[in-house]
Design a protein around this motif. Sequence first.
Motif, mmCIF file in Angstrom:
data_model
loop_
_atom_site.group_PDB
_atom_site.id
_atom_site.type_symbol
_atom_site.label_atom_id
_atom_site.label_comp_id
_atom_site.label_asym_id
_atom_site.label_seq_id
_atom_site.Cartn_x
_atom_site.Cartn_y
_atom_site.Cartn_z
ATOM 1 N N LEU A 85 0.825 -1.204 0.000
ATOM 2 C CA LEU A 85 0.000 0.000 0.000
ATOM 3 C C LEU A 85 0.863 1.260 0.000
ATOM 4 C CD1 LEU A 85 -2.880 -0.947 2.471
ATOM 5 C CD2 LEU A 85 -3.051 -0.624 0.001
ATOM 6 N N ALA A 86 1.996 1.200 0.704
ATOM 7 C CA ALA A 86 2.890 2.363 0.768
ATOM 8 C C ALA A 86 3.585 2.608 -0.563
ATOM 9 C CB ALA A 86 3.918 2.173 1.876
ATOM 10 N N ASN A 87 3.944 1.519 -1.256
ATOM 11 C CA ASN A 87 4.623 1.640 -2.546
ATOM 12 C C ASN A 87 4.164 0.503 -3.465
ATOM 13 O OD1 ASN A 87 6.298 1.962 -4.738
ATOM 14 N ND2 ASN A 87 8.171 2.199 -3.538
ATOM 15 N N PRO A 88 3.067 0.711 -4.185
ATOM 16 C CA PRO A 88 2.509 -0.348 -5.035
ATOM 17 C C PRO A 88 3.434 -0.827 -6.137
ATOM 18 C CG PRO A 88 0.944 1.453 -4.740
ATOM 19 C CD PRO A 88 2.255 1.940 -4.213
ATOM 20 N N ASP A 89 4.473 -0.046 -6.465
ATOM 21 C CA ASP A 89 5.380 -0.430 -7.539
ATOM 22 C C ASP A 89 6.383 -1.502 -7.115
ATOM 23 O OD1 ASP A 89 4.204 1.352 -9.299
ATOM 24 O OD2 ASP A 89 5.532 2.995 -8.704
ATOM 25 N N LEU A 90 6.489 -1.759 -5.812
ATOM 26 C CA LEU A 90 7.427 -2.774 -5.338
ATOM 27 C C LEU A 90 6.916 -4.175 -5.660
ATOM 28 C CD1 LEU A 90 8.471 -1.346 -1.843
ATOM 29 C CD2 LEU A 90 9.827 -1.385 -3.949
ATOM 30 N N ASP A 91 7.854 -5.049 -5.959
ATOM 31 C CA ASP A 91 7.547 -6.457 -6.223
ATOM 32 C C ASP A 91 7.678 -7.205 -4.897
ATOM 33 O OD1 ASP A 91 6.959 -8.716 -7.727
ATOM 34 O OD2 ASP A 91 9.059 -9.132 -8.169
ATOM 35 N N VAL A 92 6.562 -7.655 -4.336
ATOM 36 C CA VAL A 92 6.540 -8.200 -2.978
ATOM 37 C C VAL A 92 6.395 -9.722 -2.994
ATOM 38 C CG1 VAL A 92 5.294 -8.221 -0.778
ATOM 39 C CG2 VAL A 92 5.607 -6.070 -2.027
ATOM 40 N N TRP A 93 7.293 -10.394 -2.274
ATOM 41 C CA TRP A 93 7.270 -11.845 -2.116
ATOM 42 C C TRP A 93 7.144 -12.179 -0.632
ATOM 43 C CZ3 TRP A 93 8.378 -15.356 -6.323
ATOM 44 C CH2 TRP A 93 8.662 -14.714 -7.543
ATOM 45 N N ILE A 94 6.283 -13.122 -0.315
ATOM 46 C CA ILE A 94 6.132 -13.598 1.068
ATOM 47 C C ILE A 94 6.671 -15.023 1.146
ATOM 48 C CG2 ILE A 94 4.487 -14.235 2.872
ATOM 49 C CD1 ILE A 94 2.668 -12.017 1.879
ATOM 50 N N ILE A 95 7.573 -15.234 2.090
ATOM 51 C CA ILE A 95 8.139 -16.564 2.328
ATOM 52 C C ILE A 95 7.618 -17.066 3.667
ATOM 53 C CG2 ILE A 95 10.239 -17.926 2.531
ATOM 54 C CD1 ILE A 95 9.913 -16.598 -0.215
ATOM 55 N N THR A 96 7.001 -18.227 3.666
ATOM 56 C CA THR A 96 6.385 -18.739 4.889
ATOM 57 C C THR A 96 6.429 -20.267 4.898
ATOM 58 O OG1 THR A 96 4.376 -18.586 6.250
ATOM 59 C CG2 THR A 96 4.061 -18.761 3.878
ATOM 60 N N GLY A 97 6.035 -20.853 6.019
ATOM 61 C CA GLY A 97 6.005 -22.302 6.143
ATOM 62 C C GLY A 97 4.611 -22.772 6.532
ATOM 63 N N ASP A 98 4.433 -24.085 6.589
ATOM 64 C CA ASP A 98 3.106 -24.618 6.908
ATOM 65 C C ASP A 98 2.671 -24.244 8.325
ATOM 66 O OD1 ASP A 98 5.403 -26.522 6.931
ATOM 67 O OD2 ASP A 98 4.099 -27.753 8.158
ATOM 68 N N GLY A 99 3.605 -24.169 9.256
ATOM 69 C CA GLY A 99 3.251 -23.767 10.606
ATOM 70 C C GLY A 99 3.039 -22.266 10.715
ATOM 71 N N ASP A 100 3.929 -21.505 10.110
ATOM 72 C CA ASP A 100 3.858 -20.043 10.162
ATOM 73 C C ASP A 100 2.579 -19.526 9.509
ATOM 74 O OD1 ASP A 100 5.200 -17.439 10.664
ATOM 75 O OD2 ASP A 100 5.281 -17.322 8.479
ATOM 76 N N ALA A 101 2.225 -20.061 8.338
ATOM 77 C CA ALA A 101 1.105 -19.524 7.562
ATOM 78 C C ALA A 101 -0.247 -20.079 7.960
ATOM 79 C CB ALA A 101 1.331 -19.793 6.077
ATOM 80 N N LEU A 102 -0.273 -21.328 8.451
ATOM 81 C CA LEU A 102 -1.558 -21.986 8.663
ATOM 82 C C LEU A 102 -1.920 -22.175 10.132
ATOM 83 C CD1 LEU A 102 -1.355 -24.703 5.865
ATOM 84 C CD2 LEU A 102 -2.422 -22.453 5.774
ATOM 85 N N SER A 103 -0.995 -21.870 11.036
ATOM 86 C CA SER A 103 -1.307 -21.973 12.464
ATOM 87 C C SER A 103 -1.522 -20.568 13.011
ATOM 88 C CB SER A 103 -0.177 -22.692 13.207
ATOM 89 O OG SER A 103 -0.513 -22.887 14.559
ATOM 90 N N ILE A 104 -0.497 -19.983 13.603
ATOM 91 C CA ILE A 104 -0.657 -18.635 14.163
ATOM 92 C C ILE A 104 -0.952 -17.606 13.076
ATOM 93 C CG2 ILE A 104 1.810 -18.085 14.071
ATOM 94 C CD1 ILE A 104 1.450 -16.670 16.784
ATOM 95 N N GLY A 105 -0.505 -17.876 11.845
ATOM 96 C CA GLY A 105 -0.721 -16.919 10.765
ATOM 97 C C GLY A 105 -1.911 -17.235 9.879
ATOM 98 N N GLY A 106 -2.721 -18.223 10.246
ATOM 99 C CA GLY A 106 -3.836 -18.615 9.392
ATOM 100 C C GLY A 106 -4.794 -17.489 9.090
ATOM 101 N N ASN A 107 -5.120 -16.713 10.107
ATOM 102 C CA ASN A 107 -6.048 -15.599 9.929
ATOM 103 C C ASN A 107 -5.482 -14.550 8.975
ATOM 104 O OD1 ASN A 107 -8.429 -14.074 10.605
ATOM 105 N ND2 ASN A 107 -7.142 -12.767 11.868
#
Length: 342
Positions: A85-107
């Motif tokens: 949102l601050a800089n829409p021109d940036l190419d953004v990649w998210i690196i995560t794992g099954d625990g990080d993304a689907l447990s505490i980060g599921g929401n």
Amino acid sequence: MNEMTKIGTAKDWESDQEVRWCPGCGDYAILKAVQRTMPELGVRPEDTVFISGIGCSSRFPYYMETYGFHTIHGRAPAIATGVKLANPDLDVWIITGDGDALSIGGNHTMHLLRRNLDCQILLFNNEIYGLTKGQYSPTSRIGTRSPSTPFGSVDRPASPCAFALGSGARFVARGIDVNKKLPEVLKAAHAHKGAAFIEIFQNCIVYNDDVFAPFTDKANAAEGQLWLEHGQPMLFAGGSKGLRLNLDHLHLEIVDVVDGDWQSVGVQIHDIANRSVAHMLVELPFGAFPMALGVLYEDPRPSFEQAVIAQNRQIAEGKIPDLQKLVAKGQTWQVEKQPRVE
């Protein structure tokens, strides 16, 4: 891709940091695949951001010669949203794992996909908590023995791609850490405008070694892997087998293909915009069917930051910015200086 769009080499995307994962970890292969792919995307390191949460995979930003954030557990999607949102021109990649993304980060993962932020999400799935020494994770299979499930897990595992589809993702794909086709999946994800979700099967050599061997081992790959391509028949096992849609019961089934005649037995043509079939593909029973790989689903729509920017532009049209007026709006008052009494 046109050679004119290629920017630099893989070396230009490698940082000076020592790569520190367990010897033989699948993360090394994913890192190399990403570093080899980045020059072919037509983007520059100074316009790129890698954002991670917590876990073995989350060391990733240190090893990329780009901007990066190593954030807190499960919150990489929130940080990525702010960055985009601050800089829409940036190419953004998210690196995560099954625990990080689907447990505490599921929401957070769910809302990022629902909002359709323009970014690439690489979920490294090793079906275990590797960084914290091998506890079972949201994707661990029933029966998984670990320090937290010494008698075997009784939880039904989460399917990352089913989760993504259910959250409203418009691009869902799968890859394998050491497979040569992973860069093509990464390119397809990057070309998609919106949230692109890729589940990458990643071997944890210490705590969950060879859990994916039934379809990743060279001896099992032909029968165990179904690489999907838009507009092409769903064939595997060297073209001797395929998937057919049973219209009576609305499920996919395996059929034999003789002499390459897949049409006569009704092998399904892959349509990346068919969300219903994508759901069937990600829910195919493990072991009884090949693992569906490649781009499973893609149906673009406007991204979140595009909508926010358009709304802000519309609201601001014809208005003159006045910071002082904004600060003074509402319940404000001014303290007058009182004369000093001697």
